[in-house]
Design an enzyme around this catalytic site. Structure first.
Site, PDB file in Angstrom:
ATOM      1  CB  SER A   7       2.775  44.272  -8.543  1.00 28.84           C
ATOM      2  OG  SER A   7       1.740  43.926  -7.634  1.00 28.84           O
ATOM      3  CG  HIS A  32       2.285  41.089 -11.516  1.00 26.69           C
ATOM      4  ND1 HIS A  32       2.621  39.899 -12.135  1.00 26.69           N
ATOM      5  CD2 HIS A  32       2.196  40.801 -10.189  1.00 26.69           C
ATOM      6  CE1 HIS A  32       2.742  38.947 -11.219  1.00 26.69           C
ATOM      7  NE2 HIS A  32       2.481  39.462 -10.029  1.00 26.69           N
ATOM      8  CG  ASP A  34       0.460  40.427  -7.110  1.00 26.95           C
ATOM      9  OD1 ASP A  34       0.903  39.357  -7.564  1.00 26.95           O
ATOM     10  OD2 ASP A  34       1.133  41.464  -7.042  1.00 26.95           O
ATOM     11  CG  MET A  36      -2.782  37.980  -2.795  1.00 28.88           C
ATOM     12  SD  MET A  36      -1.885  39.031  -1.653  1.00 28.88           S
ATOM     13  CE  MET A  36      -0.374  39.306  -2.564  1.00 28.88           C
ATOM     14  CG  HIS A  65       0.969  35.974  -9.182  1.00 29.84           C
ATOM     15  ND1 HIS A  65       1.883  36.562  -8.335  1.00 29.84           N
ATOM     16  CD2 HIS A  65       0.985  34.641  -8.875  1.00 29.84           C
ATOM     17  CE1 HIS A  65       2.416  35.636  -7.552  1.00 29.84           C
ATOM     18  NE2 HIS A  65       1.886  34.465  -7.852  1.00 29.84           N
ATOM     19  CG  MET A  67      -0.213  34.434  -5.065  1.00 28.43           C
ATOM     20  SD  MET A  67       0.459  36.024  -4.527  1.00 28.43           S
ATOM     21  CE  MET A  67      -0.324  37.104  -5.700  1.00 28.43           C
ATOM     22  CG  MET A 136       6.388  33.184  -6.096  1.00 33.68           C
ATOM     23  SD  MET A 136       5.641  34.682  -6.761  1.00 33.68           S
ATOM     24  CE  MET A 136       5.785  35.816  -5.376  1.00 33.68           C
ATOM     25  CG  ASP A 174       5.814  38.581  -8.213  1.00 34.93           C
ATOM     26  OD1 ASP A 174       6.050  39.681  -7.702  1.00 34.93           O
ATOM     27  OD2 ASP A 174       4.682  38.053  -8.238  1.00 34.93           O
TER      28      ASP A 174
HETATM   29  C1  DX5 Z   1       3.735  38.986  -3.674  1.00 33.49           C
HETATM   30  C2  DX5 Z   1       3.204  39.439  -5.003  1.00 33.49           C
HETATM   31  C3  DX5 Z   1       4.099  40.384  -5.701  1.00 33.49           C
HETATM   32  C4  DX5 Z   1       4.287  41.689  -4.998  1.00 33.49           C
HETATM   33  C5  DX5 Z   1       5.378  42.469  -5.620  1.00 33.49           C
HETATM   34  O1  DX5 Z   1       2.869  38.070  -3.112  1.00 33.49           O
HETATM   35  O2  DX5 Z   1       3.007  38.334  -5.854  1.00 33.49           O
HETATM   36  O3  DX5 Z   1       3.665  40.606  -7.033  1.00 33.49           O
HETATM   37  O4  DX5 Z   1       3.132  42.467  -4.987  1.00 33.49           O
HETATM   38  O5  DX5 Z   1       5.601  43.598  -4.851  1.00 33.49           O
HETATM   39  P1  DX5 Z   1       7.086  44.070  -4.492  1.00 33.49           P
HETATM   40  O6  DX5 Z   1       7.744  44.418  -5.799  1.00 33.49           O
HETATM   41  O7  DX5 Z   1       6.852  45.267  -3.630  1.00 33.49           O
HETATM   42  O8  DX5 Z   1       7.766  42.945  -3.792  1.00 33.49           O
HETATM   43 ZN    ZN Z   2       2.725  38.653  -8.097  1.00 32.76          ZN
END
Ligand code: DX5
Ligand code: ZN
Length: 214
Positions: A7, A32, A34, A36, A65, A67, A136, A174
């Site tokens: 990620s 990956h 993320d 947000m 991903h 969110m 998750m 994840d």
């Molecule tokens: C959380 C994310 C994850 C996160 C993973 O909201 O979706 O992908 O960045 O990071 P670690 O491995 O540090 O938990």
């Molecule tokens: Zn993620």
């Protein structure tokens, strides 16, 4: 076969091109990403602009991903930016199946994400329209959180559901994955492992990927 999806949320945002190049050289399978929105989750990260920018630096599939509330508003943007896989949260849209099918129709792999406390029932009704299920193992929003062990039996349950279905569906996990808990997670049936802080927080990220593979 196990796949590692580092990620980039845990990478240096000012050096993102170099970070994905390093991941590719280090044998990562996916990148990956993320996304947000500050609404579905408390944090804001980046959007399609980042996907488009890193795409130039790697040939690895971009595992995006989302969110994001009502992700249907942004699917075209992420497809056009170069996403290879787009995963959406069951909790984020009223018409999950419609959005999954929309992603697939765009020629991009689609996945359904469940938060730690979201029941697995959703999976049962989506098996024929997903390429990936993402479970998750932290509450989404931040990197570096602690793995929630209650998710382990859920991984096994979903893994069994996938096997019984006969469909070719990847099972991704994840959140909070480290060198200690990856063993039980793989044993429970996950095959795509997201790791943020374990990889980018390591003095040698390539070594971290090798160690995760075991
Ligand atoms: C959380 C994310 C994850 C996160 C993973 O909201 O979706 O992908 O960045 O990071 P670690 O491995 O540090 O938990
Ligand atoms: Zn993620």
């Amino acid at each position: 076969m196990i796949k590692i999806s580092p990620s980039i949320l845990s990478a240096d945002f000012a050096e993102m091109g170099k970070a994905v190049e390093l991941m590719e050289k280090s044998g990562a399978d996916y990148i990956h990403c993320d996304v947000m929105d500050g609404a579905f989750v408390p944090n804001i990260s980046f959007g399609p602009g980042m996907i488009k920018a890193i795409k130039k630096h790697t040939s690895l599939p971009l595992d995006v991903h989302l969110m994001v509330d009502k992700p249907e508003r942004y699917i075209d943007d992420f497809v056009n930016a170069g996403a290879s896989i787009i995963t959406i949260h069951a909790e984020a849209t009223t018409h999950i199946q419609r959005v999954l099918q929309y992603i697939r129709a765009k020629g991009v792999k689609c996945g359904l994400v469940l938060n730690p406390a979201t029941p697995v029932d959703y999976v049962k009704y989506c098996l024929d329209c997903v390429d990936m299920i993402l479970l998750m193992s932290v509450n989404p929003g931040f990197g570096g959180q602690k793995f929630i062990p209650a998710v382990l039996p859920k991984v096994k349950e979903v893994s069994d559901m996938i096997a019984a279905s006969g469909y070719d569906i990847e099972l991704e996990i994840d959140g909070g994955i480290n060198f200690e808990n990856i063993g039980p997670v793989l044993k429970a049936g996950a095959n795509v492992i997201v790791a943020g802080s374990t990889v980018f927080g390591h003095p040698d990220p390539a070594e971290a990927i090798r160690r995760l593979r075991g």
